[in-house]
Scaffold this motif. Structure first.
Motif, PDB file in Angstrom:
ATOM      1  N   ALA A  68       0.797  -1.046  -0.043  1.00  0.00           N
ATOM      2  CA  ALA A  68      -0.143  -0.074  -0.027  1.00  0.00           C
ATOM      3  C   ALA A  68       0.888   1.210   0.053  1.00  0.00           C
ATOM      4  O   ALA A  68       2.150   0.844   0.088  1.00  0.00           O
ATOM      5  CB  ALA A  68      -0.753   0.075   1.260  1.00  0.00           C
ATOM      6  N   ARG A  69       0.428   2.373  -0.041  1.00  0.00           N
ATOM      7  CA  ARG A  69       1.241   3.758  -0.030  1.00  0.00           C
ATOM      8  C   ARG A  69       1.620   3.972   1.572  1.00  0.00           C
ATOM      9  O   ARG A  69       2.554   4.283   1.849  1.00  0.00           O
ATOM     10  CB  ARG A  69       0.369   4.783  -0.629  1.00  0.00           C
ATOM     11  N   ARG A  70       0.907   3.672   2.376  1.00  0.00           N
ATOM     12  CA  ARG A  70       1.017   4.231   3.825  1.00  0.00           C
ATOM     13  C   ARG A  70       1.897   3.327   4.557  1.00  0.00           C
ATOM     14  O   ARG A  70       1.353   2.254   5.281  1.00  0.00           O
ATOM     15  CB  ARG A  70      -0.166   4.260   4.514  1.00  0.00           C
ATOM     16  N   LYS A  71       3.322   3.459   4.456  1.00  0.00           N
ATOM     17  CA  LYS A  71       4.339   2.615   4.927  1.00  0.00           C
ATOM     18  C   LYS A  71       4.281   2.462   6.499  1.00  0.00           C
ATOM     19  O   LYS A  71       4.461   0.978   6.886  1.00  0.00           O
ATOM     20  CB  LYS A  71       5.551   3.279   4.715  1.00  0.00           C
ATOM     21  N   ASN A 119      -5.446  -9.114  -5.478  1.00  0.00           N
ATOM     22  CA  ASN A 119      -5.421  -7.805  -5.797  1.00  0.00           C
ATOM     23  C   ASN A 119      -6.463  -7.024  -5.421  1.00  0.00           C
ATOM     24  O   ASN A 119      -7.535  -7.020  -5.737  1.00  0.00           O
ATOM     25  CB  ASN A 119      -5.590  -7.729  -7.431  1.00  0.00           C
ATOM     26  N   ASN A 120      -6.315  -6.228  -4.297  1.00  0.00           N
ATOM     27  CA  ASN A 120      -7.427  -5.738  -3.455  1.00  0.00           C
ATOM     28  C   ASN A 120      -7.454  -4.120  -3.573  1.00  0.00           C
ATOM     29  O   ASN A 120      -8.635  -3.662  -3.461  1.00  0.00           O
ATOM     30  CB  ASN A 120      -7.188  -6.059  -2.078  1.00  0.00           C
ATOM     31  N   ALA A 121      -6.259  -3.393  -3.707  1.00  0.00           N
ATOM     32  CA  ALA A 121      -6.054  -1.901  -3.701  1.00  0.00           C
ATOM     33  C   ALA A 121      -7.231  -1.282  -4.518  1.00  0.00           C
ATOM     34  O   ALA A 121      -7.563  -1.821  -5.760  1.00  0.00           O
ATOM     35  CB  ALA A 121      -4.841  -1.610  -3.921  1.00  0.00           C
ATOM     36  N   MET A 165     -16.408   5.249 -13.974  1.00  0.00           N
ATOM     37  CA  MET A 165     -15.085   4.575 -13.958  1.00  0.00           C
ATOM     38  C   MET A 165     -15.188   3.538 -13.012  1.00  0.00           C
ATOM     39  O   MET A 165     -14.660   2.359 -13.117  1.00  0.00           O
ATOM     40  CB  MET A 165     -14.176   5.809 -13.608  1.00  0.00           C
ATOM     41  N   TYR A 166     -15.853   3.922 -11.770  1.00  0.00           N
ATOM     42  CA  TYR A 166     -15.683   2.785 -10.552  1.00  0.00           C
ATOM     43  C   TYR A 166     -16.360   1.472 -11.335  1.00  0.00           C
ATOM     44  O   TYR A 166     -15.765   0.395 -11.332  1.00  0.00           O
ATOM     45  CB  TYR A 166     -16.513   3.085  -9.358  1.00  0.00           C
ATOM     46  N   SER A 167     -17.613   1.675 -11.625  1.00  0.00           N
ATOM     47  CA  SER A 167     -18.482   0.456 -12.093  1.00  0.00           C
ATOM     48  C   SER A 167     -17.695  -0.185 -13.411  1.00  0.00           C
ATOM     49  O   SER A 167     -17.404  -1.452 -13.338  1.00  0.00           O
ATOM     50  CB  SER A 167     -19.729   0.920 -12.546  1.00  0.00           C
ATOM     51  N   HIS A 207     -18.226  -2.086   5.809  1.00  0.00           N
ATOM     52  CA  HIS A 207     -17.645  -1.142   6.685  1.00  0.00           C
ATOM     53  C   HIS A 207     -16.056  -1.320   6.677  1.00  0.00           C
ATOM     54  O   HIS A 207     -15.546  -2.246   7.102  1.00  0.00           O
ATOM     55  CB  HIS A 207     -17.934  -1.465   8.346  1.00  0.00           C
ATOM     56  N   THR A 208     -15.540  -0.081   5.954  1.00  0.00           N
ATOM     57  CA  THR A 208     -13.951  -0.136   5.884  1.00  0.00           C
ATOM     58  C   THR A 208     -13.719   1.266   5.791  1.00  0.00           C
ATOM     59  O   THR A 208     -14.695   2.124   5.965  1.00  0.00           O
ATOM     60  CB  THR A 208     -13.473  -0.703   4.397  1.00  0.00           C
ATOM     61  N   GLU A 209     -12.543   2.078   5.247  1.00  0.00           N
ATOM     62  CA  GLU A 209     -12.416   3.062   5.159  1.00  0.00           C
ATOM     63  C   GLU A 209     -12.658   3.724   3.749  1.00  0.00           C
ATOM     64  O   GLU A 209     -12.639   4.958   3.319  1.00  0.00           O
ATOM     65  CB  GLU A 209     -10.882   3.677   5.387  1.00  0.00           C
TER      66      GLU A 209
HETATM   67  N1  LIG Z   1     -15.989  -1.189   1.504  1.00  0.00           N
HETATM   68  C1  LIG Z   1     -16.603  -1.386   0.363  1.00  0.00           C
HETATM   69  O1  LIG Z   1     -18.063  -0.964   0.217  1.00  0.00           O
HETATM   70  C2  LIG Z   1     -16.437  -2.187  -0.694  1.00  0.00           C
HETATM   71  C3  LIG Z   1     -17.271  -2.570  -1.659  1.00  0.00           C
HETATM   72  C4  LIG Z   1     -16.994  -3.141  -2.987  1.00  0.00           C
HETATM   73  C5  LIG Z   1     -15.750  -3.463  -3.273  1.00  0.00           C
HETATM   74  N2  LIG Z   1     -14.887  -2.740  -2.405  1.00  0.00           N
HETATM   75  C6  LIG Z   1     -13.448  -2.866  -2.756  1.00  0.00           C
HETATM   76  O2  LIG Z   1     -12.475  -3.446  -2.000  1.00  0.00           O
HETATM   77  C7  LIG Z   1     -11.150  -3.167  -2.190  1.00  0.00           C
HETATM   78  C8  LIG Z   1     -10.682  -2.728  -0.927  1.00  0.00           C
HETATM   79  O3  LIG Z   1     -11.496  -1.421  -0.221  1.00  0.00           O
HETATM   80  P1  LIG Z   1     -11.712  -1.163   1.226  1.00  0.00           P
HETATM   81  O4  LIG Z   1     -12.984  -1.276   1.155  1.00  0.00           O
HETATM   82  O5  LIG Z   1     -10.963  -2.003   2.024  1.00  0.00           O
HETATM   83  O6  LIG Z   1     -11.278   0.280   1.178  1.00  0.00           O
HETATM   84  P2  LIG Z   1     -10.318   1.072   2.205  1.00  0.00           P
HETATM   85  O7  LIG Z   1     -10.613   0.687   3.586  1.00  0.00           O
HETATM   86  O8  LIG Z   1     -10.376   2.524   1.984  1.00  0.00           O
HETATM   87  O9  LIG Z   1      -8.903   0.276   1.737  1.00  0.00           O
HETATM   88  C9  LIG Z   1      -8.353   0.626   0.461  1.00  0.00           C
HETATM   89  C10 LIG Z   1      -6.857   0.030   0.440  1.00  0.00           C
HETATM   90  O10 LIG Z   1      -6.283   0.387  -0.923  1.00  0.00           O
HETATM   91  C11 LIG Z   1      -5.155   1.067  -0.884  1.00  0.00           C
HETATM   92  N3  LIG Z   1      -4.839   1.900  -1.851  1.00  0.00           N
HETATM   93  C12 LIG Z   1      -5.473   2.906  -2.615  1.00  0.00           C
HETATM   94  N4  LIG Z   1      -5.013   3.619  -3.397  1.00  0.00           N
HETATM   95  C13 LIG Z   1      -3.874   3.027  -3.612  1.00  0.00           C
HETATM   96  C14 LIG Z   1      -2.706   3.211  -4.532  1.00  0.00           C
HETATM   97  N5  LIG Z   1      -2.755   4.267  -5.224  1.00  0.00           N
HETATM   98  N6  LIG Z   1      -1.769   2.391  -4.415  1.00  0.00           N
HETATM   99  C15 LIG Z   1      -1.646   1.206  -3.617  1.00  0.00           C
HETATM  100  N7  LIG Z   1      -2.594   1.160  -2.638  1.00  0.00           N
HETATM  101  C16 LIG Z   1      -3.761   1.897  -2.800  1.00  0.00           C
HETATM  102  C17 LIG Z   1      -5.121   1.809   0.367  1.00  0.00           C
HETATM  103  O11 LIG Z   1      -3.942   2.105   0.921  1.00  0.00           O
HETATM  104  P3  LIG Z   1      -2.969   3.448   1.008  1.00  0.00           P
HETATM  105  O12 LIG Z   1      -4.190   4.601   1.043  1.00  0.00           O
HETATM  106  O13 LIG Z   1      -2.148   3.271   2.207  1.00  0.00           O
HETATM  107  O14 LIG Z   1      -2.352   3.472  -0.131  1.00  0.00           O
HETATM  108  C18 LIG Z   1      -5.960   0.727   1.249  1.00  0.00           C
HETATM  109  O15 LIG Z   1      -5.020  -0.190   1.904  1.00  0.00           O
HETATM  110  C19 LIG Z   1     -11.139  -2.030  -3.093  1.00  0.00           C
HETATM  111  O16 LIG Z   1     -10.988  -2.489  -4.562  1.00  0.00           O
HETATM  112  C20 LIG Z   1     -12.894  -1.688  -3.064  1.00  0.00           C
HETATM  113  O17 LIG Z   1     -13.081  -0.962  -4.541  1.00  0.00           O
HETATM  114  C21 LIG Z   1     -15.104  -2.025  -1.319  1.00  0.00           C
END
Ligand SMILES: NC(=O)c1ccc[n+]([C@@H]2O[C@H](COP(=O)([O-])OP(=O)(O)OC[C@H]3O[C@@H](n4cnc5c(N)ncnc54)[C@H](OP(=O)(O)O)[C@@H]3O)[C@@H](O)[C@H]2O)c1
Length: 265
Positions: free
Chosen positions: A37-40, A89-91, A153-155, A188-190
């Motif tokens: 991720a970016r946040r080391k 591949n989750n980012a 773009m997201y969809s 529920h995430t960020e």
């Molecule tokens: N939460 C939902 O409701 C939901 C629903 C469907 C799908 N998703 C998908 O689930 C996946 C994980 O999201 P999350 O819900 O866990 O959100 P999150 O809590 O915001 O986590 C997102 C992660 O992606 C990383 N990331 C973002 N931009 C990046 C970049 N440019 N380079 C490297 N890492 C990057 C962030 O790390 P850093 O900021 O440290 O880089 C963070 O670790 C995503 O692909 C999202 O589209 C989420």
């Protein structure tokens, strides 16, 4: 999840949300990890906690996957990690702006983080997995892949991940390598905070917890199903969106400003 299935997993987006949860559940099962991720600092804190608690090796690899040179650097790392048998591949991130009004580069960043990184990292990981006759790739997509109102773009980038995974699994038949496109609904995430969305506007019953979503993903991995939608409610929503008759109703509903707002548009 059965213990010790995977020797080493690389997780992108491991500093928060679903990625962090994958790291926790895999470490608990004895899998060694590479966290990206970016946040080391966040990665280092998680690595210290998990290696201490579960006696696994946890490496951190800070990288910004919206930059092509960083993706290539990580792909090189993957090629050199011979024992990598799980790539996640989750980012990802949600869109903040309307496509037709935006010239900030967000669309290009999303293509790189969601699509280019997934494609290049997967291609880097596959040869060793195929040689070994086992391994797995999880591509975190979304129910938004089927939705006409979750952001242009997201969809569309998430829809790419579904068809990429489905076709890749067909191509990999008989190799022992499994592919999953995980399509979570609201979790529920960020994610929503980062995207500047108002979570309060969305009813509680539509949400899932990250630990449950990840448990379903790991439990169903390799069970002859590529596209996995966790949660009965999400499966119902995905069904309505994928069925041609009800898709028309969904499109009609998307005219409602309230519904578009709930979906984050
Ligand atoms: N939460 C939902 O409701 C939901 C629903 C469907 C799908 N998703 C998908 O689930 C996946 C994980 O999201 P999350 O819900 O866990 O959100 P999150 O809590 O915001 O986590 C997102 C992660 O992606 C990383 N990331 C973002 N931009 C990046 C970049 N440019 N380079 C490297 N890492 C990057 C962030 O790390 P850093 O900021 O440290 O880089 C963070 O670790 C995503 O692909 C999202 O589209 C989420």
């Amino acid at each position: 999840m059965r213990k010790q299935i995977y020797q080493k997993a690389l997780i992108t987006g491991a500093s928060a949300g679903l990625g962090e949860e994958y790291a926790r559940q895999l470490a608990a099962a004895g899998t060694n990890l590479i966290l990206v991720a970016r946040r080391k600092e966040r990665l280092e804190k998680l690595a210290a906690e998990l290696s201490e608690k579960f006696r696994v090796s946890v490496e951190v690899f800070p990288a910004d996957l919206s930059r092509e040179e960083e993706i290539l650097r990580l792909a090189e790392k993957i090629k050199q990690t011979a024992d990598l048998d799980l790539l996640i591949n989750n980012a990802g991130f949600g869109g903040k702006v309307k496509f037709h009004k935006d010239d900030s580069g967000e669309a290009e960043r999303m293509i790189k983080v969601h699509i280019l990184a997934t494609v290049l990292l997967t291609r880097a990981a596959l040869p060793a997995m195929i040689r070994r006759g086992r391994g797995a790739v999880i591509n975190v997509s979304s129910v938004a892949a089927f939705s006409p109102f979750s952001g242009t773009m997201y969809s569309s980038t998430k829809a790419f991940l579904v068809m990429f995974s489905e076709n890749l699994q067909t191509e990999l038949a008989g190799t022992g390598v499994k592919v999953q496109a995980l399509c979570p609904g609201l979790t529920h995430t960020e994610f929503h905070q980062v995207a500047g969305m108002n979570k309060e506007a969305i009813p509680d019953f539509l949400w899932m917890k990250a630990d449950r979503v990840v448990r379903i993903s790991l439990r169903t991995l390799g069970r002859n199903k590529v596209t996995v939608v966790p949660g009965a409610g999400n499966r119902l929503i995905a069904f309505f969106m994928r069925c041609p008759w009800t898709f028309a109703v969904m499109r009609w509903l998307s005219r409602s400003r309230k519904i578009r707002k709930m979906a984050g548009m």
